[in-house]
Write an enzyme that holds these catalytic residues in place. Structure first.
Site, short mmCIF file in Angstrom:
data_model
loop_
_atom_site.label_atom_id
_atom_site.label_comp_id
_atom_site.label_asym_id
_atom_site.label_seq_id
_atom_site.Cartn_x
_atom_site.Cartn_y
_atom_site.Cartn_z
N TRP A 259 -20.67 15.20 10.78
CA TRP A 259 -19.83 14.89 9.63
C TRP A 259 -20.23 15.68 8.38
CZ3 TRP A 259 -19.70 8.78 9.75
CH2 TRP A 259 -18.83 8.38 10.77
N LYS B 21 -15.19 16.90 10.58
CA LYS B 21 -16.19 16.90 11.65
C LYS B 21 -16.34 18.34 12.15
CE LYS B 21 -17.67 13.40 14.79
NZ LYS B 21 -17.36 12.39 15.73
N GLU C 255 -5.84 -3.99 -0.78
CA GLU C 255 -6.14 -5.14 0.09
C GLU C 255 -7.24 -6.02 -0.49
OE1 GLU C 255 -5.66 -2.05 1.06
OE2 GLU C 255 -4.70 -1.92 3.02
N THR D 46 0.88 -1.18 0.00
CA THR D 46 0.00 0.00 0.00
C THR D 46 0.91 1.23 0.00
OG1 THR D 46 -0.01 0.13 2.40
CG2 THR D 46 -1.73 -1.20 1.40
#
Ligand code: ADP
Length: 541
Positions: free
Chosen positions: A443, A438, A330, A184
């Site tokens: 959110w 936030k 992944e 990654t």
């Protein structure tokens, strides 16, 4: 009671055998380092791949030994994909765009025994090799110029090695055997290794070919725009051979719109896959040159959110269906693709766009759920938003030689993405957990704000980041690239553009105009870099 069906292991060599027997004359076309076109067939390719296996035997590369590649999308890289994995070794595709210290880290962590590299990476290799003691051999994939890199005297010539090798035999072994390793990009901490198996790769290839997925078939001509050094170019090098699709590799020019358009036109490309930034450049090039895409009928766009304006332009100007997709290193990488259901197939106008901008529904084999912060399942109602968890036979169950269990919870992998799922099973990614904003405890979806900004006719590209605010904890600001000839008072005009499209408190506090958005090693907008630069932006609000 067990079933009585044959227990044939799922091995990548079976994809190769099928491709040779059924589609042996299918073409593989590559742009080479000097810009010329190389073409040969599946049969030629697999014959040379078997020679790669013998070359590795001759060099004494161990069973399960890691074989590094520093290469673009090309027929030689494809030969390595098959020649390495089918001889029970592990293909470690290395992303040359990573920082030098990350490259040293991953080559040492993987303990690569040999690295195959393109001559244009000679300088890089000469720096890396001094810091990577496990690497016993270097093999240059094209004509190697000794002047290009110091400390590379011992580099061998790929063509010579291949010519000197017999075609190896690919034996059977366990389908659980590791086939490939991809790290990654490590935006937080060191890169982590994802170790694919033959079984996961074969199952993922079937899934890529499904009609409600990327739907590769024997009448397709596929352009691989995603680099082969990143998540196996989304699995296309395997799926195309399985399906019998013609494979077209743009070489090192995979980010060059002119090359891509020329290839689409000359090679009758029907489908492609890539990240939004590449398609953005391609659409601008087409517009400037008044060109249309005739052969292309669909393209998978993912890696980061595809703006609705891009879906619209592809559909209205070029009659190309954008299949929005979502996945991760992944996940091999494909998890979701936005293909229609019967009830969505006739949508038009805004209803079509709000459906098409969703990242899609899980392809069979991938299971998903969304959970709240206490781990409770959230309903699929298109409203509740939570952490997206996945599981499936091509989802990683732990990282290579790494003690990070945080992402793995009771057989589920926490993707780090925040999403809602509608009643039809279509997922809308609202943010990456680490990018989430936030404000006053609530959110705000940066992706939704970016989609609105990108739909403004004077905006080329944009990104929304959260910056610290003394009262609200965080507030969104918009960083944007103007189109040429944009109006003067664009900031005010843009902020007005958000009115009535989102709640008032979602509207960014400020717009910062820049020339170009910074990109990550995988070609996505780097919010990390933007935050580092503009984290104090609220102080000038
Ligand atoms: P990296 O970005 O570190 O290279 P990946 O390529 O594996 O790693 O990126 C996976 C992440 O990319 C996902 O977790 C998600 O945040 C993002 N992503 C992928 N596709 C999409 C999409 N269509 N819309 C929004 N985000 C996406």
């Amino acid at each position: 009671m067990n079933g009585l069906m044959m227990n044939m292991p799922l091995l990548i060599k079976n994809i190769a055998h099928h491709a040779e027997r059924l589609h042996g004359d299918r073409e593989i076309v590559s742009i080479t380092a000097d810009g010329a076109k190389h073409r040969y067939t599946f049969k030629d390719s697999m014959m040379r791949a078997r020679k790669v296996s013998t070359t590795l035997d001759n060099l004494g590369i161990s069973k399960f030994g890691r074989v590094g590649t520093l290469a673009w999308n090309s027929y030689k890289h494809l030969e390595l994909y098959y020649g390495v994995s089918c001889s029970e070794r592990v293909l470690h595709t290395i992303n040359p765009r990573l920082f030098e210290e990350q490259l040293v880290y991953i080559i040492n962590h993987a303990a690569d025994e040999v690295i195959f590299f393109e001559a244009m990476f000679s300088n890089l290799v000469s720096k890396l090799i001094l810091q990577c003691p496990n690497v016993r051999y270097l093999v240059c994939l094209d004509k190697f110029d000794q002047n290009n890199g110091r400390h590379l005297d011992q580099a061998m010539d790929y063509e010579m090695l291949i010519n000197d090798s017999e075609e190896g035999l690919w034996e059977d072994f366990s389908e659980e055997t590791a086939s490939g390793l991809c790290y990654t990009s490590g935006t937080t901490g060191n890169p982590k290794g994802v170790l694919y198996s033959h079984r996961s790769t074969v199952l993922h290839s079937y899934a890529v070919c499904l009609p409600d997925s990327a739907a590769l078939s024997a009448v397709d001509s596929v352009l691989t725009v995603v680099p082969m050094f990143h998540v196996n170019a989304w699995g296309y090098p395997y799926a195309a051979l399985m399906a019998g699709s013609k494979l077209v590799f743009p070489g090192h020019l995979l980010g060059d719109p002119k090359t891509l358009v020329d290839l689409i036109e000359s090679e009758d490309i029907t489908t492609a896959g890539g990240v939004p930034t590449v398609w953005h450049g391609l659409l601008s090039y087409l517009k400037q040159n008044k060109k249309k895409l005739d052969s292309l009928n669909r393209t998978v766009i993912g890696g980061s959110a595809c703006p609705p304006s891009m879906i619209k332009e592809f559909r209205e100007v070029h009659d190309v269906r954008v299949l929005h997709g979502w996945g991760m290193t992944e996940m091999s990488p494909i998890g979701l693709i936005n293909q229609d259901k019967d009830k969505t197939k006739n949508l038009s106008g805004d209803a079509f766009l709000s459906q098409a901008l969703k990242q899609g529904r899980p392809i069979p084999g991938v299971e998903i759920k969304i959970i709240d912060e206490n781990g409770n399942d959230l309903p699929w109602n298109g409203i509740d938003v939570g952490n997206l968890l996945v599981r499936g036979p091509w989802v990683c169950r732990s990282y290579y030689e790494e003690d990070v269990e945080a992402s793995f919870d009771n057989g589920w992998f926490d993707t780090g993405d925040i999403a809602s799922v509608d009643t039809n099973g279509y997922v809308l990614i609202t943010d990456r957990a680490k990018d989430i904003i936030k404000s006053g405890g609530e959110w705000i979806s940066s992706i939704e704000l970016e989609n609105i900004a990108n739909s403004h006719p004077d905006i080329e590209q944009s990104a929304v980041i959260g910056v610290h605010h003394p009262k609200w904890e965080e507030r969104p600001i918009l960083v944007a690239v103007r189109k040429k000839g944009a109006i003067k008072n664009l900031e005010k005009e843009l902020l007005d553009w958000f009115q009535d499209k989102v709640a008032k408190w979602w509207i960014p506090d400020k717009v910062i105009f820049i020339e170009q958005l910074p990109l990550t090693a995988t070609g996505k907008v780097s919010k990390l870099a933007l935050r580092a630069k503009y984290s104090q932006a609220n102080e000038i609000l």
